[in-house]
Design an enzyme around this catalytic site. Structure first.
Site, mmCIF file in Angstrom:
data_model
loop_
_atom_site.group_PDB
_atom_site.id
_atom_site.type_symbol
_atom_site.label_atom_id
_atom_site.label_comp_id
_atom_site.label_asym_id
_atom_site.label_seq_id
_atom_site.Cartn_x
_atom_site.Cartn_y
_atom_site.Cartn_z
ATOM 1 N N ASP A 12 16.965 -14.854 87.887
ATOM 2 C CA ASP A 12 16.635 -13.652 88.647
ATOM 3 C C ASP A 12 17.939 -12.864 88.808
ATOM 4 O OD1 ASP A 12 15.265 -11.908 90.588
ATOM 5 O OD2 ASP A 12 16.493 -12.942 92.060
ATOM 6 N N ALA A 14 19.047 -9.940 91.854
ATOM 7 C CA ALA A 14 19.552 -9.820 93.228
ATOM 8 C C ALA A 14 19.264 -11.074 94.039
ATOM 9 C CB ALA A 14 18.925 -8.607 93.912
ATOM 10 N N LYS A 53 8.419 -3.760 93.203
ATOM 11 C CA LYS A 53 8.651 -3.106 94.496
ATOM 12 C C LYS A 53 7.432 -2.353 95.042
ATOM 13 C CE LYS A 53 12.546 -5.004 94.382
ATOM 14 N NZ LYS A 53 12.563 -6.354 94.957
ATOM 15 N N ASP A 186 15.764 -16.979 93.830
ATOM 16 C CA ASP A 186 16.094 -17.125 95.261
ATOM 17 C C ASP A 186 14.942 -16.753 96.169
ATOM 18 O OD1 ASP A 186 17.102 -14.070 96.577
ATOM 19 O OD2 ASP A 186 16.552 -14.272 94.476
#
Length: 268
Positions: A12, A14, A53, A186
């Site tokens: 991934d 960010a 998003k 994460d």
């Protein structure tokens, strides 16, 4: 008995390889909802992190507390036009600051070099769109990090938790079977993406969106407080089906060694 050689690692972005703590999207989400007169909480912003998003915004609007605030203010359920308006606000706010959140997480550049020396290919997936990734990838490359292949969540029919970005990585990197691949992320949606693709899913706690702390905060928190926070994150990842949960990215080589020698388990 020797296990299967790991041929590729798909990271991934960010919160995993750049932007320690995954802070770039957080403020943009908070401010976008504020522009519509809705005050959202940090936990509500972070809960869907990793999704495309627009899907992230739609998910937040479905939370009972936020939905009730919306109904009280506007008198109707949020529709596609409302989601689009919020997304436009979010994208504008994010693009203004995104460049500032492209520093590689400590240890990532060195780790990737070691993996490549062992013959592994480096892929990537993200909840960012292609236009966002043009900014992130450009600056990350200048700072030492660049995968062999990257795909954004809006370049396919659906983003996470669907496995399509990982499937594209497998195709473009020419890697098969999925059991020869590790997905590192994460967020809960990272783990779901990996599980749905049939690859090994590895969760990283320090630097993650789930932990939501800066590097300085991690270093300064009393050990008992930090461990309590890490335990909460650990449980989230465990419930999400992570095959391995590591405290920091530099523990990934140990996971690879365990997998290649059939030592399944959780590293912490």
């Amino acid at each position: 008995m020797v296990g299967r050689k790991i041929e590729a690692v798909i990271f991934d972005w960010a919160g995993t390889v750049v932007d320690y703590g995954c802070f770039a999207p957080v403020q943009a989400f908070l401010k976008a909802f504020e522009k519509k007169g809705i005050t959202v909480e940090l936990e509500e912003v972070r809960r869907p992190m990793g999704l495309l998003k627009r899907d992230h915004i739609k998910t937040m609007l479905g939370y009972a507390r936020i939905n009730q605030l919306w109904l009280e203010r506007y008198g109707h359920e949020p529709d596609d036009a409302d989601i689009d308006e919020l997304y436009i606000y979010f994208e504008e706010l994010l693009m203004e600051s995104l460049q500032k959140f492209t520093n590689p997480i400590p240890g990532v550049v060195e780790l990737v070099e070691k993996l490549r020396q062992k013959g592994m290919k480096i892929g990537s997936t993200t909840g960012y769109t292609k236009s966002m990734m043009e900014v992130v990838a450009y600056h990350a490359k200048r700072k030492g990090y660049a995968p062999d292949f990257m795909i954004a969540s809006d370049e396919l029919k659906a983003g996470r938790p669907y496995p399509y970005m990982i499937f594209r990585n497998l195709t473009e990197l020419d890697v098969f079977p999925p059991s020869a691949v590790i997905k590192v992320g994460d967020t809960v949606s990272d783990m779901q993406e990996g599980k749905n693709a049939g690859v090994w899913s590895v969760a990283v706690m320090k630097g993650s969106s789930e932990l939501g702390l800066t590097e300085a905060e991690v270093a300064s928190l009393p050990e008992t407080v930090l461990q309590a926070r890490l335990e909460q994150v650990y449980q989230k990842f465990k419930e999400a089906g992570a095959d391995f949960i590591i405290e920091s990215i530099d523990q990934l080589p140990q996971v690879i060694e365990d997998l290649e020698h059939h030592r399944d388990g959780v590293v912490q």
